[in-house]
Design an enzyme around this catalytic site. Structure first.
Site, short mmCIF file in Angstrom:
data_model
loop_
_atom_site.label_atom_id
_atom_site.label_comp_id
_atom_site.label_asym_id
_atom_site.label_seq_id
_atom_site.Cartn_x
_atom_site.Cartn_y
_atom_site.Cartn_z
N VAL A 13 0.84 -1.21 0.00
CA VAL A 13 0.00 0.00 0.00
C VAL A 13 0.87 1.26 0.00
O VAL A 13 0.57 2.23 -0.69
CB VAL A 13 -0.97 -0.01 1.20
CG1 VAL A 13 -1.82 1.25 1.22
CG2 VAL A 13 -1.86 -1.25 1.16
N LYS A 204 -13.14 -4.26 11.30
CA LYS A 204 -13.77 -3.30 10.38
C LYS A 204 -15.21 -3.02 10.79
O LYS A 204 -15.68 -1.87 10.72
CB LYS A 204 -13.71 -3.85 8.95
CG LYS A 204 -12.28 -3.95 8.42
CD LYS A 204 -12.20 -4.80 7.16
CE LYS A 204 -10.79 -4.90 6.61
NZ LYS A 204 -10.65 -5.93 5.57
N1 HSE Z 1 -6.97 -9.24 4.48
C1 HSE Z 1 -8.05 -8.40 4.10
C2 HSE Z 1 -8.98 -9.12 3.17
C3 HSE Z 1 -7.61 -7.15 3.41
O1 HSE Z 1 -8.78 -10.28 2.84
O2 HSE Z 1 -9.96 -8.51 2.77
C4 HSE Z 1 -7.02 -6.14 4.32
O3 HSE Z 1 -7.93 -5.75 5.28
#
Ligand code: HSE
Length: 429
Positions: A13, A204
């Site tokens: 990133v 998240k």
């Molecule tokens: N590892 C996460 C995913 C992406 O597979 O969506 C980064 O948050």
């Protein structure tokens, strides 16, 4: 106006962020009068820094070089982890620098400490890339949707799990073989725990639910289940019933309490989220005035994620040009403003149940008796003919009931002699 940027972490990133900032430098100058200057990039080793030095950028292996550089007004943290990034961000904010991060685990764990610090120092602390990669869901919740109250969120926020479940569904493959394939293709991490056990999704969801409810949803209080126990049989039965199985983050308000959980769920085949496949992410919101809305796109990857990081940098830069410093209020993201989380036992769902039993007289009667003793009503049942005598699969779908009752029923059913393995249970959404 020159804006100095220091980037900590130049992995996937970070390097994407460098690329976009260089690619769009003249465009931002023309459009906003902003000259974004990558003053310094920081990595653990000179080897990692070499390609950036070759571009003419200044590289350092010492984060302190960024913190003490007065030309840097925006610190971009893309290193990952918890403790070190937390201390860097604290230092940066205290030193009067704005901060951008993509670190969802850090926000979920320490956001309640870092947002007040940013507010105290009147600095921006932005994190658009932390949820849904490039999908602009954070700013939507912070700004574009402020004319609405968010009633509920349903989201697919882990690309690895969505990829695995999609492959299992489309190819009829088993979880373990799809995971191994995803790892060899680089879609899944060598240690897939955070992804497949639902932890990344819960980080998240904690962020989205906090932004949606304006109350602090503590990651540690979210009920989390991953996808390891989903098998091909469940996916095939789901399809037969017109449903798909997705790993969902779910948020809603139930009688003043917050229902926030991550688990595999059966979604009707015609739900907007049902056709979000592969590594795609999607966030489905229900609000009071806009009604239902869906945002979908790449939830991970170099340029999708970097595009969200750059959007944060530009947002901070534009505020600077106006001379004003009015960070987006995040006061609600604080331990002093906790959401009251609904225990999983008190949530209500319709359930898919899979029983693997020996083929004996009275199996169905015994199972349904226990369900009915808990007041759980069976809506439909599937048992295919010509199964093996020592291993019969029975699938039942129940009407909506309290999860606590379902758990009690399954505890009793699992003790019955004819059960070959514990019952599997998946919630309908
Ligand atoms: N590892 C996460 C995913 C992406 O597979 O969506 C980064 O948050």
């Amino acid at each position: 106006m020159q804006i100095g940027i220091g980037i900590i972490g130049v992995g996937t990133v970070g390097s994407g962020t460098v690329d976009i900032l260089l690619e769009k430098k003249a465009y931002y100058q023309e459009l906003y009068g902003l000259d974004f200057n990558i003053t310094m990039v920081c990595a653990r080793t000179d080897e990692e820094l070499a390609p950036f030095r070759a571009l003419g950028l200044t590289g350092s292996t010492q984060v302190q070089d960024i913190m003490t550089n007065p030309a840097i007004s925006i610190v971009v943290e893309l290193a990952g982890g918890y403790e070190l990034p937390k201390s860097w961000i604290e230092q940066a904010l205290t030193a009067g620098k704005h901060v951008v991060t993509a670190n969802k685990a850090l926000i979920a764990k320490y956001g309640a400490q870092l947002f007040p610090l940013a507010a105290k120092n009147k600095r921006h602390f932005l994190f658009e890339a932390a949820v849904g990669g490039g999908i602009p869901i954070i700013r939507s919740l912070q700004e574009a949707l402020t004319g609405n109250s968010v009633n509920s969120i349903k989201c697919i926020i882990n690309g690895t799990c969505n990829y695995i479940l999609t492959e299992m569904s489309q190819k009829g493959s088993a979880f373990a073989s799809v995971l191994a394939e995803a790892q060899s293709l680089g879609y899944a991490e060598a240690d897939p725990t955070f992804d497949v056990d639902g932890i990344d999704s819960a980080h998240k969801l904690a962020i989205l639910a906090t932004l949606g409810s304006k109350q602090y949803v503590d990651f540690n209080k979210i009920h989390i289940e991953g996808i390891r126990r989903i098998n091909e049989t469940d996916i095939a039965f789901a399809r037969e019933m017109g449903f798909v199985i997705k790993l969902l983050g779910v948020f809603s308000k139930v009688e003043g309490k917050t229902d926030a959980r991550v688990h595999p769920a059966l979604l009707p085949g015609d739900h907007l989220l049902a056709s979000v496949n592969g590594v795609l992410n999607a966030v489905y919101l229900e609000t009071d005035h806009l009604g239902p809305t869906l945002q979908t796109g790449a939830g991970a990857g170099k340029y999708p994620t970097a595009s969200a990081v750059v959007a944060d940098i530009v947002a901070i830069g534009r505020q600077g040009v106006k001379g004003g410093m009015s960070p987006i209020p995040m006061d609600f993201f604080s331990e002093g403003n906790p959401a009251d989380l609904l225990p999983i036992e008190e949530t209500s769902s319709a359930f898919y149940l899979r029983f693997t039993t020996r083929d004996e007289t009275g199996v169905l009667a015994s199972i349904t008796k226990i369900l009915s003793q808990q007041g759980i009503s069976v809506e439909s049942m599937i048992q295919k003919g010509h199964q093996k005598k020592d291993r019969v699969v029975i699938v039942m779908v129940t009407q909506v009931c309290k999860e606590g009752l379902m758990r009690q029923a399954l505890e009793q059913i699992n003790t019955l002699n004819f059960m070959v393995q514990p019952a599997a249970m998946i919630r309908f959404i």
